[in-house]
Write an enzyme that holds these catalytic residues in place. Structure first.
Site, PDB file in Angstrom:
ATOM      1  N   GLY A   1      21.754 -17.111  52.409  1.00 22.01           N
ATOM      2  CA  GLY A   1      20.772 -18.091  52.820  1.00 22.01           C
ATOM      3  C   GLY A   1      19.911 -18.564  51.664  1.00 22.01           C
ATOM      4  O   GLY A   1      19.801 -17.892  50.626  1.00 22.01           O
TER       5      GLY A   1
ATOM      6  N   GLY B   1      15.980 -20.416  50.881  1.00 22.64           N
ATOM      7  CA  GLY B   1      14.674 -20.726  51.428  1.00 22.64           C
ATOM      8  C   GLY B   1      13.890 -21.634  50.520  1.00 22.64           C
ATOM      9  O   GLY B   1      14.423 -22.215  49.561  1.00 22.64           O
ATOM     10  N   SER B   2      12.592 -21.736  50.810  1.00 21.92           N
ATOM     11  CA  SER B   2      11.740 -22.651  50.046  1.00 21.92           C
ATOM     12  C   SER B   2      11.556 -22.203  48.606  1.00 21.92           C
ATOM     13  O   SER B   2      11.371 -23.028  47.711  1.00 21.92           O
ATOM     14  CB  SER B   2      10.371 -22.756  50.721  1.00 21.92           C
ATOM     15  OG  SER B   2      10.506 -23.225  52.043  1.00 21.92           O
TER      16      SER B   2
ATOM     17  N   GLY C   1      13.567 -19.636  46.960  1.00 23.70           N
ATOM     18  CA  GLY C   1      14.656 -18.898  46.332  1.00 23.70           C
ATOM     19  C   GLY C   1      15.831 -18.696  47.261  1.00 23.70           C
ATOM     20  O   GLY C   1      15.989 -19.416  48.247  1.00 23.70           O
ATOM     21  N   SER C   2      16.652 -17.695  46.937  1.00 21.83           N
ATOM     22  CA  SER C   2      17.886 -17.433  47.670  1.00 21.83           C
ATOM     23  C   SER C   2      17.934 -15.976  48.100  1.00 21.83           C
ATOM     24  O   SER C   2      17.327 -15.108  47.466  1.00 21.83           O
ATOM     25  CB  SER C   2      19.105 -17.758  46.800  1.00 21.83           C
ATOM     26  OG  SER C   2      19.066 -19.102  46.357  1.00 21.83           O
ATOM     27  N   VAL C   3      18.710 -15.732  49.179  1.00 19.65           N
ATOM     28  CA  VAL C   3      18.859 -14.374  49.694  1.00 19.65           C
ATOM     29  C   VAL C   3      20.337 -13.990  49.584  1.00 19.65           C
ATOM     30  O   VAL C   3      21.217 -14.745  50.006  1.00 19.65           O
ATOM     31  CB  VAL C   3      18.387 -14.271  51.153  1.00 19.65           C
ATOM     32  CG1 VAL C   3      18.550 -12.840  51.651  1.00 19.65           C
ATOM     33  CG2 VAL C   3      16.929 -14.709  51.275  1.00 19.65           C
TER      34      VAL C   3
ATOM     35  N   LYS D   1      16.097 -10.817  48.123  1.00 22.02           N
ATOM     36  CA  LYS D   1      15.505 -12.147  48.024  1.00 22.02           C
ATOM     37  C   LYS D   1      15.122 -12.391  46.566  1.00 22.02           C
ATOM     38  O   LYS D   1      14.240 -11.722  46.026  1.00 22.02           O
ATOM     39  CB  LYS D   1      14.282 -12.249  48.927  1.00 22.02           C
ATOM     40  CG  LYS D   1      13.622 -13.609  48.948  1.00 22.02           C
ATOM     41  CD  LYS D   1      12.459 -13.620  49.942  1.00 22.02           C
ATOM     42  CE  LYS D   1      11.786 -14.970  49.998  1.00 22.02           C
ATOM     43  NZ  LYS D   1      10.664 -14.968  50.986  1.00 22.02           N
TER      44      LYS D   1
ATOM     45  N   ASP E   1       4.514 -19.104  58.852  1.00 20.67           N
ATOM     46  CA  ASP E   1       5.807 -19.794  58.777  1.00 20.67           C
ATOM     47  C   ASP E   1       6.827 -19.169  59.745  1.00 20.67           C
ATOM     48  O   ASP E   1       7.970 -18.916  59.375  1.00 20.67           O
ATOM     49  CB  ASP E   1       6.349 -19.762  57.349  1.00 20.67           C
ATOM     50  CG  ASP E   1       7.448 -20.813  57.125  1.00 20.67           C
ATOM     51  OD1 ASP E   1       7.505 -21.785  57.915  1.00 20.67           O
ATOM     52  OD2 ASP E   1       8.232 -20.662  56.187  1.00 20.67           O
TER      53      ASP E   1
END
Length: 947
Positions: free
Chosen positions: A638, A640-641, A643-645, A660, A765
């Site tokens: 995935g 996100g705003s 970075g990446s997971v 993350k 969020d």
């Protein structure tokens, strides 16, 4: 196969057959042996006589016609427990006029039977046959009865069936058929019974069905049919049953429809989108016995002409917008006194107002079910209702009724279900209630009963299943020890009262107990270890009492997601996932509290740190690179705003983790890393993603590197279950029970963040992508990158912001609360709003995010739901959830539990809307999450247990 069997016949048993007086036909015998050959299970031995030593005309279930050379004319093997497929060789029995294989366990497809032109009756009902209905059936031109109901048939209804003009009985109900109803079926003009209910049929009802001039039974309910009811159907004067329930039919009913139905006995139109007034002329359909119009949009008054229906046994008008506010509009109740056969009167969830007329007591003594809940009734309950001694089910819940219940309840000794929740009833809970020995469900919660203890006489209710006394706040005293005499108890809910004393050890003997809620009372002492032996207990809430001592470890106490113990400062130990402090040893207990605090706590803290470092050692950039295969796209789960997971496996810890990795080239990413570290370092909750460690270092190029390592959640995030459909992967759908469990988990997580973790934390969020699901589909809240820690605790109450509110609030469009558009203040009520949006998205509009294009201008997800709630629930429930709920509803007794799913969904929508009020001060807070924990969850527990 036929040739082999022919040789066997020639070489063996010929003598026995040739001496029979029945003319010989080897084709039929071989066809029957082929039929037997594919049977995989014959538990009753019904085919044991099928061998060549006995003439096939004497085989069990076989009928022959001696005048036609011993040809088989009937094969009847119903209810024999037979398994296997149906051999195509049956199609060689060309003189067959009856084939009845119903109520067995046949599977596979229906074979082609196009050679059976003499067949008149085909009954394959109550099996597990699948595949499509073969259009070759239309060659069976003499077919009069076609029974294919209760199978797994799919595909469309062949339009060619309309060629079977001799059909008088046609039943394909309870299958998985799709497509539309072919207009060609209207050519079967001799039809008398026609059933297609409980399939997946769409489109309109063909006007051609109005050609069924001889029809007596027409069933199309439980589909997804739309449009209006064709006027031609109202001309079918011989009709006795018209069943169109649970579709999406619109429009109003003809004002003169009752004048046309001189033979109608059952009119079942519930759970559609019908509107307008209920025609007065229905009172002229004097043969009516069952009139069900519930869950539509009917308005106006209830016709007093119903008083002419002397044979009426059930009148269900619940969940409409019907009105009664003066003596004239209540006249229907007086008129119903003439309906001496009336057993069910269901008027729940309408707009009935004012005091219940005394004439209610003049209804027939045969009345067993009276539903008046969910209206706007006020005043006291008339004492005359006590004359209805035959009542077994009475609902008055969800009104504004006042006064005592003692005066009228004492005479209702046949009551099994009494729903009085959510009123303003007062006085004590009368001991006389112990005389209602047939009671199975007693719901008195959310009232104002005067101070007093729980009557000891409740222990006389040996049949009691549900005891709900929650939120009266004035019930004092102790839990009666004799309550354990009610051995059938499944639910005990006494939360939000002032109950004192210990939890009786004897409660552990209630072997049927499924839910025990004693939260928000003044209970003391220890938790009885016997509760751990209750095998059926799956929800235990003892939170916010004064309990102390060690938490048991057996049974339900192993499942942290099913046990609620917050707010009991004296509890310790228990399962690791409960995150409770360890219990002190004997030597430590004899030390003073001051000594324990000053000496023991630093030691424990140091040892915990050592153990933490040992289990999760400090990791380097190299460790993370290796775990993610150098940040391979194959490991990416995935973005996100900030970075990446990635999914990875730490070599030393040997566990799967989610990592993350922050993209420090994005503005505020470093701040997000720090915010998440600060937010997560001091919180532990079963519904918050546990952080294992953090990495702040440099990469192999000398650049700053930031990463957080979490436990890996194998079922991904909630968004993938609600929206994403990957090619080649079977779609994933959440059950109603799973949705409720997820919602409860997130509600608990937010309640903890807002109220119970020291300094309150605002998530800021909340959205489906930040809700992660573990192996058991338990929900865990993650991504605290823009969360806010509030320094000023009083300022976190609803409608107020934290002292750090000068920081600009960020979030995700569609989920962010409306006040954030004008204000820079973060508040707990902003989280409440986003929780409500997620709840609507999860329960209602699957495939429709709050940013969907259908929400334009003034229309958003909240206003859309408000527009359709509560009268048009079917407009806002997704198709898969409706299908699941429909299947449960059809499995349950309709009168007793038919509204459980509806009540559950009503509760969920109501909670969501109370979270998404425009003004923050009007929203519920997460302390009130118990209404989410108990109300919908209780309904779904009842349904699941009832299956």
């Amino acid at each position: 196969m036929l040739m082999l069997l022919a040789l066997l016949v020639i070489s063996h048993g010929v003598g026995n057959i040739s001496c029979s007086t029945v003319p010989e036909n080897s084709t039929d015998m071989l066809a029957l042996l082929d039929f037997k050959a594919v049977i995989t299970n014959d538990p009753s031995g019904s085919l044991s006589s099928w061998n060549t030593s006995i003439h096939y005309c004497k085989w069990r279930g076989v009928t022959c016609n001696t005048k036609n050379h011993g040809r088989v004319t009937a094969l009847r093997l119903y209810n024999q427990g037979l398994s296997g497929s149906i051999s195509p060789s049956v199609g060689n029995l060309t003189f067959l006029h009856t084939l009845d294989l119903s109520t067995n366990q046949f599977s596979g497809q229906i074979p082609h039977l196009n050679n059976l032109q003499k067949m008149q009756i085909l009954n394959l009902s109550y099996n597990s046959l699948d595949g499509v209905i073969p259009d070759t059936l239309t060659n069976c031109s003499n077919l009069k009865q076609l029974h294919l109901y209760h199978n797994l048939l799919n595909g469309a209804i062949p339009r060619e069936i309309g060629l079977l003009k001799n059909l008088v009985f046609f039943a394909l109900n309870n299958n998985n058929l799709t497509g539309t109803i072919p207009p060609s079926l209207g050519n079967i003009t001799h039809i008398k019974e026609f059933y297609l209910q409980v399939n997946h049929l769409k489109g309109t009802i063909p006007d051609e069905l109005g050609h069924f001039s001889n029809i007596s039974m027409l069933g199309l309910g439980g589909n997804m049919l739309s449009g209006t009811i064709p006027l031609s159907l109202f001309n079918l004067s011989l009709l006795q049953v018209l069943e169109l329930r649970t579709n999406q039919l619109r429009g109003s009913l003809p004002s003169n429809m009752g004048d046309r139905f001189s033979n109608l006995q059952k009119l079942l139109l519930g759970e559609n989108w019908l509107k307008g007034r209920i025609p007065d002329s229905l009172g002229n359909a004097t043969t009516l016995k069952q009139l069900v119009l519930q869950t539509n949009n009917f308005t106006g008054q209830i016709p007093s002409s119903f008083g002419k229906l002397s044979s009426l046994s059930e009148l269900d008008l619940g969940s409409n917008m019907l009105e009664a506010k003066d003596s004239e509009s209540w006249e229907f109740l007086h008129a119903l006194e003439n309906c001496s056969a009336l057993r069910v009167l269901a008027l729940s969830n309408n707009q009935l107002q004012g005091v219940i007329p005394n004439s209610v007591g003049n209804l027939t003594a045969n009345l067993q079910y009276l539903f008046l809940g969910g209206n706007k009734l006020s005043g006291t309950v008339p004492s005359s209702i006590g004359k209805l001694a035959g009542l077994i089910y009475l609902t008055l819940d969800g009104n504004s009724l006042i006064g005592s219940i003692d005066g009228w309840i004492r005479n209702l000794k046949n009551l099994q279900y009494l729903y009085l929740s959510e009123n303003n009833l007062s006085g004590p809970i009368p001991p006389i209630i112990g005389n209602l020995t047939q009671l199975a469900r007693l719901l008195l919660d959310n009232n104002g009963f005067e101070e007093g203890s729980i009557p000891l006489e409740i222990s006389n209710l040996k049949q009691l299943i549900n005891l709900e006394l929650a939120s009266n706040k004035l019930i004092t005293g102790e839990i009666p020890d004799d309550l354990t005499l009610c051995q059938y108890l499944v639910t005990i809910d006494m939360e939000h009262n002032f109950i004192v004393g210990n939890i009786p050890e004897s409660v552990g003997s209630l072997e049927s107990l499924n839910k025990l809620s004693l939260a928000h009372n003044n209970l003391s002492g220890t938790i009885p270890a016997a509760l751990g032996s209750l095998k059926l207990l799956n929800m235990l809430d003892l939170s916010y009492n004064n309990l102390q001592g060690e938490i048991p470890r057996d049974g339900i106490f192993r499942n942290a997601s099913a046990v609620y113990l917050d707010g009991n400062m004296g509890l310790c130990g228990g399962a690791f996932d409960l995150h409770m402090p360890s219990c002190p040893s004997f030597s430590e207990r004899i030390e003073s509290k001051c000594t324990w605090f000053n000496i023991f706590t630093p030691i424990v803290g140091f040892m915990s740190l050592i153990m933490f470092i040992y289990k999760f050692p400090r990791i380097s950039y190299k460790d993370i690179a290796e775990a993610t295969r150098n940040f391979s796209e194959l490991n990416l789960i995935g973005r996100g705003s900030y970075g990446s997971v990635y999914r990875g496996k730490l070599t030393l810890a040997k566990i799967q983790v989610a990592i993350k990795v922050f993209d420090l080239g994005i503005q505020c990413a470093d701040r997000s890393f720090l915010s998440e570290c600060e937010a997560l370092r001091a919180i532990k909750h079963r519904n918050i993603v546990p952080i294992l460690t953090a990495c702040s270092t440099i990469d192999n190029k000398g650049n700053d590197f930031r990463a957080l390592v979490y436990e890996f959640m194998s079922n991904g995030n909630l968004d993938t279950w609600l929206h994403h459909r990957c090619a080649g992967v079977a779609p994933k759908y959440l059950t109603l029970a799973q949705r409720i469990s997820i919602a409860v988990g997130i509600a608990d997580a937010l309640a903890y963040l807002h109220n119970d973790c020291g300094r309150p934390i605002i998530h800021c969020d909340l959205k489906p992508t930040n809700i992660l699901l573990d192996d058991d589909m338990n929900a865990h809240l993650g991504d605290f990158g823009i969360s806010r820690l509030l320094r000023d605790f009083p300022s976190t109450t609803l409608g107020h912001s934290g002292s750090n509110g000068s920081v600009t609030v960020k979030g995700t469009i569609g989920y962010i609360s409306p006040e954030y558009a004008q204000s820079v203040h973060a508040s707990t009520c902003g989280d409440v709003y986003t929780f409500g949006i997620v709840l609507l998205e999860m329960q209602m509009l699957i495939g429709k995010r709050p940013t969907d294009s259908m929400f334009e201008g003034e229309m958003n997800i909240v206003s859309f739901v408000e527009k359709n709630f509560p009268k048009q629930m079917s407009h806002i429930i997704d198709a898969h959830l409706q299908e699941e709920c429909m299947s449960k509803r059809f499995l349950l007794a309709r009168v007793e539990r038919g509204n459980e799913v509806h009540q559950c969904l009503m509760s969920l929508v109501g909670i969501a809307l109370s979270c998404t009020r425009l003004l923050p001060s009007q929203r519920m807070n997460m302390r009130q999450r118990y209404s989410l924990t108990y109300e919908p969850k209780e309904h779904i527990h009842r349904l699941i247990k009832s299956k």
